[in-house]
Scaffold this motif. Structure first.
Motif, PDB file in Angstrom:
ATOM      1  N   PRO A   1       0.824  -1.203   0.000  1.00 48.85           N
ATOM      2  CA  PRO A   1       0.000   0.000   0.000  1.00 48.85           C
ATOM      3  C   PRO A   1       0.860   1.256   0.000  1.00 48.85           C
ATOM      4  CG  PRO A   1      -0.768  -1.586   1.646  1.00 48.85           C
ATOM      5  CD  PRO A   1       0.555  -2.066   1.140  1.00 48.85           C
ATOM      6  N   ASP A   2       0.361   2.305  -0.704  1.00 47.95           N
ATOM      7  CA  ASP A   2       1.138   3.538  -0.834  1.00 47.95           C
ATOM      8  C   ASP A   2       0.886   4.511   0.314  1.00 47.95           C
ATOM      9  OD1 ASP A   2       2.200   2.706  -3.241  1.00 47.95           O
ATOM     10  OD2 ASP A   2       0.484   3.475  -4.367  1.00 47.95           O
ATOM     11  N   ALA A   3      -0.130   4.212   1.143  1.00 49.97           N
ATOM     12  CA  ALA A   3      -0.583   5.186   2.137  1.00 49.97           C
ATOM     13  C   ALA A   3       0.538   5.671   3.049  1.00 49.97           C
ATOM     14  CB  ALA A   3      -1.711   4.590   2.979  1.00 49.97           C
ATOM     15  N   LYS A   4       1.339   4.771   3.539  1.00 52.72           N
ATOM     16  CA  LYS A   4       2.325   5.180   4.533  1.00 52.72           C
ATOM     17  C   LYS A   4       3.725   5.259   3.934  1.00 52.72           C
ATOM     18  CE  LYS A   4      -0.609   3.253   8.040  1.00 52.72           C
ATOM     19  NZ  LYS A   4      -0.841   2.276   9.065  1.00 52.72           N
ATOM     20  N   GLY A   5       3.973   4.503   2.904  1.00 54.69           N
ATOM     21  CA  GLY A   5       5.181   4.645   2.127  1.00 54.69           C
ATOM     22  C   GLY A   5       6.478   4.383   2.848  1.00 54.69           C
ATOM     23  N   GLN A   6       6.415   3.821   4.027  1.00 57.11           N
ATOM     24  CA  GLN A   6       7.629   3.584   4.796  1.00 57.11           C
ATOM     25  C   GLN A   6       7.865   2.090   4.916  1.00 57.11           C
ATOM     26  OE1 GLN A   6       7.588   5.269   8.694  1.00 57.11           O
ATOM     27  NE2 GLN A   6       9.557   4.387   9.290  1.00 57.11           N
ATOM     28  N   GLU A   7       9.002   1.644   4.418  1.00 56.07           N
ATOM     29  CA  GLU A   7       9.313   0.223   4.479  1.00 56.07           C
ATOM     30  C   GLU A   7       9.677  -0.176   5.903  1.00 56.07           C
ATOM     31  OE1 GLU A   7      12.339  -3.053   2.467  1.00 56.07           O
ATOM     32  OE2 GLU A   7      12.219  -1.008   1.686  1.00 56.07           O
ATOM     33  N   ILE A   8       9.140  -1.317   6.322  1.00 57.82           N
ATOM     34  CA  ILE A   8       9.412  -1.842   7.654  1.00 57.82           C
ATOM     35  C   ILE A   8      10.318  -3.050   7.520  1.00 57.82           C
ATOM     36  CG2 ILE A   8       8.376  -2.821   9.742  1.00 57.82           C
ATOM     37  CD1 ILE A   8       5.786  -1.390   8.981  1.00 57.82           C
TER      38      ILE A   8
END
Length: 284
Positions: free
Chosen positions: A29-36
């Protein structure tokens, strides 16, 4: 012969979730854009899991915050594996948690998942470090039956039959499938299975229990003379089914070495598989 099937509505619901996952793929998903990439990065984010029967969402949230040493923004309790995967794909959850054995199975069978790195001390946290064993639950008052089952499980460990079943039905890249044989023509005992701990306890695409649970119970039946019949149950209804007598045992239930028998409303057999730690997955 296959065992009784789960209700058509439940199969249909699972099928719809799987179709959604297949059609949309596992694009992040693009919503948060932060890789975990590490469990610490779940701080302030949402986790989802198949929560044990009778554990409230808030209690599960506190449990995993304690294990990971972080603060979550939320925890979503789901009823089965398809819904757990959909939580991740839809973006409702940033990560999912499950026993290590299930995480390894999902990584082998579902594309687009990755396991988060965790601090070394996470494995030794609450319910970690090999302190959780999967066993079978029985009603209080069934101590004699429990002792019979314990003796057979101990025997299966001693002659390495249990290890052989684990290798073939749990650890293999493509675990073997087996359907209910009961193991004996003796007295029937009904065993509730939720399908939420694959490959230890799993359903096929039609919602029928198969694999390790069936192989284990068939071998147990040969050694005890009982005929074990698996019955699909939901996580939410599993203990109601046990206490009401709909089933005589629950197959895949975790027993912590930190919980004394006097605190339980049920009794447990000896464990048949040790969970080393919880694992945390997210999208690649």
């Amino acid at each position: 012969m296959k065992v009784r099937r789960i209700g058509l509505w439940a199969v249909a619901a699972a099928a719809v979730l799987l179709l959604l996952l297949t059609a949309a793929g596992f694009a992040k998903p693009d919503a948060k854009g932060q890789e975990i990439s590490r469990t610490e990065e779940l701080s302030g984010k949402t986790l989802a899991g198949v929560t044990a029967a009778r554990m409230a969402e808030e209690n599960a949230k506190v449990l995993f915050e304690t294990i990971l040493g972080i603060k979550l923004s939320g925890y979503h309790a789901v009823k089965d594996i398809p819904e757990l995967l959909y939580e991740l794909k839809s973006g409702r959850a940033d990560g999912i948690c499950c026993p290590d054995v299930t995480a390894e199975y999902l990584l082998r069978t579902v594309e687009g998942l990755k396991r988060l790195d965790a601090p070394e001390d996470t494995a030794g946290g609450v319910l970690g470090g090999g302190r959780l064993e999967f066993a079978m639950a029985l009603r209080k008052g069934e101590e004699e039956l429990c002792a019979e089952l314990d003796a057979a499980i101990t025997e299966m460990k001693a002659d390495n039959m249990l290890k052989a079943l684990i290798v073939a039905y749990v650890e293999a890249d493509e675990p073997l499938e087996l359907y209910g044989t009961g193991g004996s023509s003796g007295k029937k005992l009904y065993v509730g299975v939720t399908g939420t701990i694959p490959p230890l306890d799993r359903y096929d695409d039609d919602g029928t229990p198969c694999g390790f649970s069936e192989a284990f119970l068939a071998e147990l039946g040969k050694r005890t003379g009982y005929c074990f019949v698996t019955v699909p149950v939901t996580v939410e209804d599993s203990f109601t089914a046990l206490q009401s007598g709909k089933v005589d045992l629950l197959f895949g239930y975790g027993t912590s070495r930190n919980t004394t028998p006097g605190e339980r409303e049920y009794i447990m057999t000896k464990g048949y598989y040790t969970m080393k730690e919880y694992a945390y997955l997210t999208l690649e």
